[in-house]
Design a protein around this motif. Structure first.
Motif, PDB file in Angstrom:
ATOM      1  N   PHE A  11       6.875   0.541  -2.833  1.00 21.58           N
ATOM      2  CA  PHE A  11       8.119   0.892  -2.155  1.00 21.58           C
ATOM      3  C   PHE A  11       8.689  -0.401  -1.596  1.00 21.58           C
ATOM      4  O   PHE A  11       7.917  -1.343  -1.358  1.00 21.58           O
ATOM      5  N   PHE A  14       6.538  -1.937   1.217  1.00 23.06           N
ATOM      6  CA  PHE A  14       5.146  -1.461   1.279  1.00 23.06           C
ATOM      7  C   PHE A  14       4.574  -1.315  -0.133  1.00 23.06           C
ATOM      8  O   PHE A  14       5.219  -0.769  -1.021  1.00 23.06           O
ATOM      9  N   SER A  34      -5.300   2.751  10.147  1.00 25.02           N
ATOM     10  CA  SER A  34      -4.335   2.997  11.205  1.00 25.02           C
ATOM     11  C   SER A  34      -3.017   3.489  10.609  1.00 25.02           C
ATOM     12  O   SER A  34      -2.877   3.586   9.384  1.00 25.02           O
ATOM     13  N   THR A  35      -2.080   3.762  11.488  1.00 29.94           N
ATOM     14  CA  THR A  35      -0.829   4.365  11.042  1.00 29.94           C
ATOM     15  C   THR A  35      -0.073   3.438  10.068  1.00 29.94           C
ATOM     16  O   THR A  35      -0.060   2.221  10.252  1.00 29.94           O
ATOM     17  N   GLY A  36       0.483   4.037   9.029  1.00 26.78           N
ATOM     18  CA  GLY A  36       1.258   3.265   8.056  1.00 26.78           C
ATOM     19  C   GLY A  36       0.419   2.478   7.064  1.00 26.78           C
ATOM     20  O   GLY A  36       0.950   1.655   6.319  1.00 26.78           O
ATOM     21  N   SER A  37      -0.877   2.747   6.995  1.00 30.78           N
ATOM     22  CA  SER A  37      -1.737   1.953   6.109  1.00 30.78           C
ATOM     23  C   SER A  37      -1.699   2.444   4.651  1.00 30.78           C
ATOM     24  O   SER A  37      -2.149   1.747   3.754  1.00 30.78           O
ATOM     25  N   GLY A  38      -1.189   3.664   4.459  1.00 25.61           N
ATOM     26  CA  GLY A  38      -1.089   4.173   3.074  1.00 25.61           C
ATOM     27  C   GLY A  38      -2.009   5.350   2.795  1.00 25.61           C
ATOM     28  O   GLY A  38      -2.120   5.786   1.647  1.00 25.61           O
ATOM     29  N   LYS A  39      -2.626   5.903   3.831  1.00 27.50           N
ATOM     30  CA  LYS A  39      -3.597   6.996   3.633  1.00 27.50           C
ATOM     31  C   LYS A  39      -2.932   8.235   3.021  1.00 27.50           C
ATOM     32  O   LYS A  39      -3.447   8.818   2.073  1.00 27.50           O
ATOM     33  N   THR A  40      -1.787   8.617   3.590  1.00 30.30           N
ATOM     34  CA  THR A  40      -1.132   9.833   3.097  1.00 30.30           C
ATOM     35  C   THR A  40      -0.671   9.647   1.658  1.00 30.30           C
ATOM     36  O   THR A  40      -0.732  10.574   0.844  1.00 30.30           O
ATOM     37  N   LEU A  41      -0.233   8.437   1.316  1.00 31.64           N
ATOM     38  CA  LEU A  41       0.190   8.177  -0.070  1.00 31.64           C
ATOM     39  C   LEU A  41      -0.969   8.401  -1.036  1.00 31.64           C
ATOM     40  O   LEU A  41      -0.779   8.926  -2.132  1.00 31.64           O
ATOM     41  N   GLU A 156      -5.106  14.304   8.366  1.00 28.34           N
ATOM     42  CA  GLU A 156      -5.286  14.229   9.823  1.00 28.34           C
ATOM     43  C   GLU A 156      -5.471  15.622  10.444  1.00 28.34           C
ATOM     44  O   GLU A 156      -4.692  16.029  11.301  1.00 28.34           O
TER      45      GLU A 156
HETATM   46  N1  ATP Z   1       9.020   7.738  -0.069  1.00 26.42           N
HETATM   47  C1  ATP Z   1       8.838   6.579   0.564  1.00 26.42           C
HETATM   48  N2  ATP Z   1       9.753   5.582   0.473  1.00 26.42           N
HETATM   49  C2  ATP Z   1       9.572   4.404   1.078  1.00 26.42           C
HETATM   50  N3  ATP Z   1       8.491   4.091   1.828  1.00 26.42           N
HETATM   51  C3  ATP Z   1       7.548   5.041   1.956  1.00 26.42           C
HETATM   52  C4  ATP Z   1       7.665   6.327   1.342  1.00 26.42           C
HETATM   53  N4  ATP Z   1       6.545   7.053   1.653  1.00 26.42           N
HETATM   54  C5  ATP Z   1       5.779   6.255   2.437  1.00 26.42           C
HETATM   55  N5  ATP Z   1       6.373   5.053   2.621  1.00 26.42           N
HETATM   56  C6  ATP Z   1       5.840   3.934   3.415  1.00 26.42           C
HETATM   57  O1  ATP Z   1       4.535   3.658   2.972  1.00 26.42           O
HETATM   58  C7  ATP Z   1       3.714   3.263   4.065  1.00 26.42           C
HETATM   59  C8  ATP Z   1       2.443   4.086   4.096  1.00 26.42           C
HETATM   60  O2  ATP Z   1       2.766   5.422   4.399  1.00 26.42           O
HETATM   61  P1  ATP Z   1       1.672   6.544   4.638  1.00 26.42           P
HETATM   62  O3  ATP Z   1       2.399   7.792   5.016  1.00 26.42           O
HETATM   63  O4  ATP Z   1       0.773   6.642   3.465  1.00 26.42           O
HETATM   64  O5  ATP Z   1       0.849   5.960   5.880  1.00 26.42           O
HETATM   65  P2  ATP Z   1      -0.362   6.623   6.668  1.00 26.42           P
HETATM   66  O6  ATP Z   1      -1.501   5.672   6.605  1.00 26.42           O
HETATM   67  O7  ATP Z   1      -0.602   8.005   6.167  1.00 26.42           O
HETATM   68  O8  ATP Z   1       0.217   6.652   8.139  1.00 26.42           O
HETATM   69  P3  ATP Z   1       0.165   7.813   9.259  1.00 26.42           P
HETATM   70  O9  ATP Z   1      -1.234   7.806   9.779  1.00 26.42           O
HETATM   71  O10 ATP Z   1       1.160   7.325  10.259  1.00 26.42           O
HETATM   72  O11 ATP Z   1       0.558   9.096   8.593  1.00 26.42           O
HETATM   73  C9  ATP Z   1       4.558   3.402   5.320  1.00 26.42           C
HETATM   74  O12 ATP Z   1       5.043   2.146   5.682  1.00 26.42           O
HETATM   75  C10 ATP Z   1       5.688   4.305   4.880  1.00 26.42           C
HETATM   76  O13 ATP Z   1       6.866   4.041   5.605  1.00 26.42           O
END
Ligand code: ATP
Length: 350
Positions: A11, A14, A34-41, A156
């Protein structure tokens, strides 16, 4: 059961960078960071909700990288539960069964069995708005299990709950995992959740995998400074290693056990393994540092002393008695001690 190979998602701003992970059949695996590390992706890639830019996703031996979500036989439990507000608990749990060819009566029987396992039987006719956070989470879990998936993905699951419900849901998750034998992949930013629930796990930071191992090994032997801090080994110092000597925080230590072969790296200690005292207080063989207290902090029942040693700052857990009896305060000169085997070493390539 789940095998990610070089999973990459790009992205603007990221990149999820060549993640390779293996979750074994029937295990409880925690993806931490931690938050924003990419876990949900990562979770969404397994579920089929996010399309990878590169790499492959295999579930149960099948390459599912290009399959739609409904053909993957995985269930995702969202952080916000995503229950249907107009349906009762039982109807929510049964909702997806029709898409999996489960006949209504058999589906109802299975759903009731799950409600029983999850302690929700008496709530089967309630709507989500009248459920507590923990009850909503358990309903979402029952709904995910009701279709008999190969894999449950948990985003989570415990983060929105207060401490009492957290403990309760942890026990429920453990019980459900043990009794159903389903493979669980859980995302969490809390290492304590992983310690209690998962056998193996991985740590991810800024889209890159830092470590993948048993949770016990990640705790005992973190591979990188980030992982060390993440698992509570928060005293991390640049260190030099030469001729059997390790130097950090302005002190040189000889004769430490299991010194690494590299010349520069990081040495780390848990705050609970650093003790404040006088030189004579420590057992023979303990290593000693001298420093000046920068501040003493209190957090609930815990006190910590932040101490300047050389060009670094060390944090040590202290008790209230110690603070009062030694008059520990900003500017006090103190001696710190630690056992050599508690010092953990990491190479420089983070
Ligand atoms: N569709 C998208 N378009 C652009 N950037 C995205 C998209 N989806 C996720 N991101 C970015 O990818 C990065 C990782 O997102 P992700 O949701 O996987 O983090 P996370 O580790 O699950 O965080 P959290 O614990 O806060 O949920 C973030 O910076 C997010 O802004």
């Amino acid at each position: 059961m789940i095998r990610l190979t070089d999973l990459t998602i790009r992205f603007p701003g990221f990149t999820l960078d060549h993640i390779s992970l293996h979750v074994r059949r029937g295990e409880f695996f925690a993806l931490m960071g931690s938050t924003g590390s990419g876990k949900t992706l990562v979770l969404e890639s397994v579920a089929g909700l996010t399309k990878p830019s590169g790499g492959t996703v295999r579930v149960g031996g099948r390459d599912v990288t290009r399959l739609p979500p409904e053909e993957r036989n995985v269930s995702l439990v969202y952080q916000d539960h995503a229950l249907f507000p107009h349906l009762t608990v039982l109807q929510n749990v049964m909702y997806g069964q029709r898409y999996h060819g489960i006949a209504k009566e058999e589906g109802r029987r299975q759903a009731r069995e799950l409600l029983d396992t999850l302690g929700l039987s008496r709530l089967e006719n309630r709507r989500p708005e009248h459920l507590s956070g923990g009850e909503k989470q358990r309903t979402a879990l029952a709904r995910a299990l009701a279709c008999g998936p190969d894999v449950i993905l948990l985003d989570e699951p415990l983060s929105s709950l207060d401490p009492q419900f957290r403990g309760e849901l942890r026990r429920t998750l453990k019980h459900v995992h043990e009794t159903t034998g389903t493979t669980f992949l859980m995302v969490t930013h809390d290492f304590a959740d992983a310690m209690i629930l998962a056998e193996r796990g991985a740590v991810i930071k800024d889209g890159r995998l830092h470590q993948q191992d048993t949770v016990a090994n990640i705790f005992r032997r973190p591979a990188t400074p980030f992982t060390a801090s993440f698992v509570g080994m928060t005293n991390v110092f640049p260190a030099r290693y030469a001729q059997g000597c390790c130097t950090f925080a302005g002190h040189a230590f000889e004769g430490l056990p299991e010194l690494p072969a590299w010349q520069t790296g990081f040495a780390a200690l848990r705050p609970e393994d650093v003790f404040v005292g006088s030189a004579g207080d420590f057992p023979e063989g303990w290593r000693i540092l001298r420093g000046t207290v920068e501040r003493v902090e209190r957090e609930g029942f815990t006190w910590t002393a932040v101490v300047h040693c050389g060009d670094q700052t060390l944090t040590a857990l202290v008790d209230r008695h110690m603070v009062l009896s030694r008059g520990l305060e900003s500017g006090s000169t103190v001696t710190l001690g630690f056992a050599g085997e508690h010092l953990h070493h990491m190479p420089e390539n983070d």
